[in-house]
Design a protein around this motif. Structure first.
Motif, PDB file in Angstrom:
ATOM      1  N   ASN A  81       5.787 -10.789  -9.128  1.00 14.13           N
ATOM      2  CA  ASN A  81       5.033  -9.940 -10.044  1.00 14.13           C
ATOM      3  C   ASN A  81       5.831  -8.671 -10.353  1.00 14.13           C
ATOM      4  O   ASN A  81       5.988  -7.798  -9.492  1.00 14.13           O
ATOM      5  N   PRO A  82       6.338  -8.518 -11.576  1.00 12.82           N
ATOM      6  CA  PRO A  82       7.133  -7.329 -11.921  1.00 12.82           C
ATOM      7  C   PRO A  82       6.318  -6.040 -11.882  1.00 12.82           C
ATOM      8  O   PRO A  82       6.883  -4.952 -11.861  1.00 12.82           O
ATOM      9  N   ALA A  83       4.994  -6.156 -11.855  1.00 10.76           N
ATOM     10  CA  ALA A  83       4.142  -4.966 -11.826  1.00 10.76           C
ATOM     11  C   ALA A  83       3.511  -4.756 -10.455  1.00 10.76           C
ATOM     12  O   ALA A  83       2.520  -4.036 -10.326  1.00 10.76           O
ATOM     13  N   SER A  84       4.079  -5.381  -9.421  1.00  9.04           N
ATOM     14  CA  SER A  84       3.483  -5.276  -8.090  1.00  9.04           C
ATOM     15  C   SER A  84       3.524  -3.835  -7.590  1.00  9.04           C
ATOM     16  O   SER A  84       4.372  -3.032  -7.978  1.00  9.04           O
ATOM     17  N   ALA A  85       2.614  -3.517  -6.697  1.00  6.99           N
ATOM     18  CA  ALA A  85       2.515  -2.158  -6.177  1.00  6.99           C
ATOM     19  C   ALA A  85       3.749  -1.761  -5.367  1.00  6.99           C
ATOM     20  O   ALA A  85       4.130  -0.590  -5.340  1.00  6.99           O
ATOM     21  N   PHE A 522       2.513  -6.405   6.586  1.00  7.02           N
ATOM     22  CA  PHE A 522       1.290  -7.096   6.177  1.00  7.02           C
ATOM     23  C   PHE A 522       0.184  -6.084   5.869  1.00  7.02           C
ATOM     24  O   PHE A 522      -0.448  -6.118   4.803  1.00  7.02           O
ATOM     25  N   GLU A 523      -0.041  -5.177   6.787  1.00  6.19           N
ATOM     26  CA  GLU A 523      -1.094  -4.175   6.617  1.00  6.19           C
ATOM     27  C   GLU A 523      -0.777  -3.228   5.466  1.00  6.19           C
ATOM     28  O   GLU A 523      -1.674  -2.803   4.730  1.00  6.19           O
ATOM     29  N   TYR A 524       0.506  -2.922   5.302  1.00  5.50           N
ATOM     30  CA  TYR A 524       0.919  -2.007   4.232  1.00  5.50           C
ATOM     31  C   TYR A 524       0.656  -2.611   2.861  1.00  5.50           C
ATOM     32  O   TYR A 524       0.103  -1.962   1.961  1.00  5.50           O
ATOM     33  N   ILE A 525       1.051  -3.864   2.684  1.00  5.20           N
ATOM     34  CA  ILE A 525       0.862  -4.506   1.374  1.00  5.20           C
ATOM     35  C   ILE A 525      -0.618  -4.643   1.055  1.00  5.20           C
ATOM     36  O   ILE A 525      -1.050  -4.374  -0.077  1.00  5.20           O
ATOM     37  N   LEU A 526      -1.397  -5.067   2.032  1.00  7.79           N
ATOM     38  CA  LEU A 526      -2.838  -5.174   1.806  1.00  7.79           C
ATOM     39  C   LEU A 526      -3.431  -3.835   1.375  1.00  7.79           C
ATOM     40  O   LEU A 526      -4.296  -3.771   0.490  1.00  7.79           O
ATOM     41  N   LYS A 527      -2.947  -2.775   1.986  1.00  8.06           N
ATOM     42  CA  LYS A 527      -3.478  -1.450   1.686  1.00  8.06           C
ATOM     43  C   LYS A 527      -3.121  -1.003   0.272  1.00  8.06           C
ATOM     44  O   LYS A 527      -3.985  -0.538  -0.488  1.00  8.06           O
ATOM     45  N   ILE A 528      -1.858  -1.138  -0.130  1.00  6.42           N
ATOM     46  CA  ILE A 528      -1.454  -0.609  -1.434  1.00  6.42           C
ATOM     47  C   ILE A 528      -1.865  -1.520  -2.587  1.00  6.42           C
ATOM     48  O   ILE A 528      -1.984  -1.059  -3.729  1.00  6.42           O
ATOM     49  N   GLU A 529      -2.053  -2.799  -2.307  1.00  4.27           N
ATOM     50  CA  GLU A 529      -2.461  -3.705  -3.384  1.00  4.27           C
ATOM     51  C   GLU A 529      -3.961  -3.615  -3.660  1.00  4.27           C
ATOM     52  O   GLU A 529      -4.429  -4.028  -4.730  1.00  4.27           O
ATOM     53  N   GLU A 531      -7.519  -4.108  -4.491  1.00  9.44           N
ATOM     54  CA  GLU A 531      -8.352  -5.228  -4.933  1.00  9.44           C
ATOM     55  C   GLU A 531      -7.542  -6.384  -5.498  1.00  9.44           C
ATOM     56  O   GLU A 531      -8.106  -7.441  -5.785  1.00  9.44           O
ATOM     57  N   ASN A 532      -6.241  -6.192  -5.698  1.00 16.81           N
ATOM     58  CA  ASN A 532      -5.433  -7.286  -6.254  1.00 16.81           C
ATOM     59  C   ASN A 532      -5.297  -8.450  -5.272  1.00 16.81           C
ATOM     60  O   ASN A 532      -5.070  -9.584  -5.678  1.00 16.81           O
TER      61      ASN A 532
END
Length: 636
Positions: A81-85, A522-529, A531-532
């Motif tokens: 995803n080029p627009a990923s967080a 894992f926790e970081y990505i879940l946090k910044i993403e 509701e995505n």
């Protein structure tokens, strides 16, 4: 289905939605979604259904499978995803593009195919057989599966490396060290490893490491001990010079004795590692300088302090004529006169007395080199080397009268008082010990207690363990803009590859100390993403959180138990050594004489050192010592 397929197929739904790949087990939109993700077109893609969840959650490692599958999904989503967080983060500016990753993955597969061809020629097998072996080694079924495998591995390596830079500066480095710059606990999610930068010179000893009072060394080993001490005393040589010329550990010797970063997780022998910890924590950082965070981190609790370093019960041997005493405390830091090393070498070849007789029927325990070795050096607890000579009549230490070695000795405070002890050219105390490998001469280039030592002039622990090289703008500098001395720059060279290698060593150590490092990502990505990415099933989300928490606790407990067991083993070894050296016992023809035969102390099982210094010239010792039944000569 091989192990990778669960993860790959769970991740394939969003990949398929992005028109990058497909999987035969794609999720049906009719199924109830347990985990879903929004692609960059804003469409919600279900990546784990309730049916799949029910199928795998009954397995013993089901939660870990779901965790790994979702982590793979998260990472691959960030790249596809080029627009990923992730791509909006400062630390991720250099993150690789999806097409670049795919090209690298395809190139890896091409290399694997070439390897299969070469292996077929070398092994006399078919290409198909060798190709299947390569697929099997990665738990893949076909070429497409292998491409997907490489895509994920490349993405994971790239993102964890970038994520490390962000984590290193904010929390990870301090957690790895185990103590903050103010001396407090970082309270991290993983147990710190409390790093020391250590160097040593090893004089190899072939005799049994558990012959605590009657060990033997060869003539060449005795001379090697003397030669090493002479070099350490010589101001013409640095510690690095001595290591390169004399060390029996050729690997570290070539690097000036550098053994790298020693930590609580490093598998060094206990005498080396725990001896350093004990000396540093108990002897050089007492009272106001003590730090409970570090002592606990090094595994030193009050039990070990009492067991290993009890100063209240000294044991010594009395000389019947001079009433001088020289003995050991139970596990305490020993004091070894530098002259003991020189005399061991000087007397290395003496195996017959002045009359040409082999004393005690040639019992090698009575050879002067072995008498002095056992009495002064055969200790598994740490020792320092004092500025003392051996009295020619007693073999006991006396103050050294000369001044030629003044530059190599400095006064330090030990529990038994101030002592002038041997140091290297930089003033580092040289600590000794006996291990299964021989006699180690060890120095601490950087102690864990050097927290808060930074600033314009000093180098803090965080700065010392930088992962930058001297050519990087981020490398630590003093107030004048000069590069600070660090672990990376310790070995001075014009070859920047050495600095790069040492910087990578630090980075690898910091990244790998926490085996749950992936959980942070894992926790970081879940946090910044936000509701995505959604784990809709509360039970699954809770199970994964519990799995992460439980794994962290288990890892911490295991680290504590491993260190605790090392201390237990070490203290038992030192206690056994103490008992073996000091207990009363009955003499036999092939052992050492009973001290009680002439009313002298039976405290030590070791032979009196005057039996070494008077071996050839008995003028300064008692004739009774050398008569039958005497402490030096009990058999014609």
């Amino acid at each position: 289905m091989k192990k990778s397929k669960l993860s790959l197929c769970l991740a394939s739904s969003f990949v398929a939605a992005l028109s990058l790949a497909s999987c035969g087990n794609s999720v049906s939109s009719k199924d109830n979604a347990v985990v879903s993700i929004k692609n960059y077109n804003g469409e919600t893609v279900d990546i784990l259904t309730d049916a799949a969840y029910r199928k795998y959650k009954t397995e013993t490692d089901g939660v870990s499978k779901f965790y790994n599958a979702i982590l793979e999904t998260l990472i691959r989503y960030e790249y596809a995803n080029p627009a990923s967080a992730i791509r909006t983060q400062n630390w991720a500016k250099g993150i690789k593009g999806n097409s670049e990753i795919i090209d690298e993955a395809n190139n890896n597969v091409k290399n694997d195919k070439s390897t299969a061809e070469e292996n077929a020629k070398t092994n006399g097998t078919s290409y198909e057989t060798e190709w299947e072996n390569i697929l099997s080694s990665h738990n893949c079924e076909d070429e497409d599966d292998l491409v997907e495998y490489y895509i994920y591995q490349l993405e994971k390596d790239d993102i964890t490396d970038k994520f490390f830079l962000e984590q290193k500066e904010s929390t990870l480095l301090t957690e790895w060290i185990g103590v903050k710059d103010d001396g407090s606990d970082p309270n991290g999610t993983a147990k710190g490893v409390f790093p020391y930068h250590i160097r040593h010179v090893l004089t190899s000893i072939s005799g049994g490491a558990t012959s605590f009072y009657n060990g033997t060394i060869t003539q060449s080993e005795a001379k090697a001990l003397r030669d090493t001490m002479e070099a350490l005393l010589n101001t013409k040589f640095t510690f690095a010079d001595v290591a390169k010329q004399k060390s029996g550990d050729k690997g570290s010797g070539a690097k000036g004795g550098d053994v790298g970063i020693m930590a609580t997780t490093t598998s060094f022998v206990n005498e080396f590692k725990l001896g350093i910890y004990a000396y540093d924590a108990i002897y050089t950082h007492k009272g106001d300088d003590a730090n409970a965070v570090i002592e606990n981190g090094l595994g030193i609790d009050n039990t070990y302090k009492l067991d290993l370093f009890n100063q209240d019960n000294p044991v010594g041997i009395k000389d019947a004529w001079t009433n001088d005493s020289y003995g050991i405390n139970k596990g305490a830091i020993q004091e070894v006169p530098f002259d003991a090393f020189l005399k061991i070498g000087e007397l290395a070849e003496d195996e017959k007395d002045g009359t040409g007789k082999q004393v005690n029927k040639g019992n090698e325990h009575y050879y002067p080199r072995n008498v002095l070795y056992n009495y002064y050096l055969n200790f598994h607890n740490p020792f320092v080397i004092t500025k003392e000579s051996l009295d020619p009549s007693t073999g006991f230490p006396v103050p050294y009268a000369g001044d030629e070695y003044d530059a190599r000795f400095e006064e330090v405070a030990l529990p038994q008082g101030n002592r002038e002890v041997l140091v290297d050219e930089a003033g580092n105390v040289i600590i000794g010990c006996r291990s299964e490998h021989g006699i180690h001469f060890m120095i601490m280039e950087k102690s864990i207690y050097e927290y808060g030592k930074g600033g314009n002039e000093g180098t803090s622990l965080e700065e010392y363990y930088t992962s930058y090289t001297p050519s990087d703008t981020e490398y630590p500098k003093d107030k004048d803009g000069n590069n600070k001395d660090t672990y990376v720059s310790f070995i001075q060279t014009n070859d920047n590859t050495t600095y790069t290698s040492r910087a990578s060593e630090v980075k690898s150590a910091v990244k790998s100390f926490d085996s749950t490092y992936d959980y942070r990502l894992f926790e970081y990505i879940l946090k910044i993403e936000g509701e995505n990415i959604s784990i809709k099933d509360a039970g699954l989300k809770s199970a994964i959180e519990e799995y992460i928490s439980r794994t962290r606790i288990t890892n911490s407990d295991n680290a504590y138990k491993t260190l605790n067991e090392a201390w237990r083993t070490y203290t038992e070894l030192v206690a056994l050594q103490y008992d073996n050296r000091t207990n009363d016992w009955k003499a036999t023809d092939d052992t050492i004489t009973d001290r009680t035969s002439d009313g002298r102390s039976s405290t030590f099982r070791t032979i009196h050192p005057r039996c070494a210094v008077g071996f050839k010239d008995k003028a300064n010792t008692s004739a009774a010592d050398w008569s039958k039944g005497g402490i030096c000569y009990y058999e014609d």
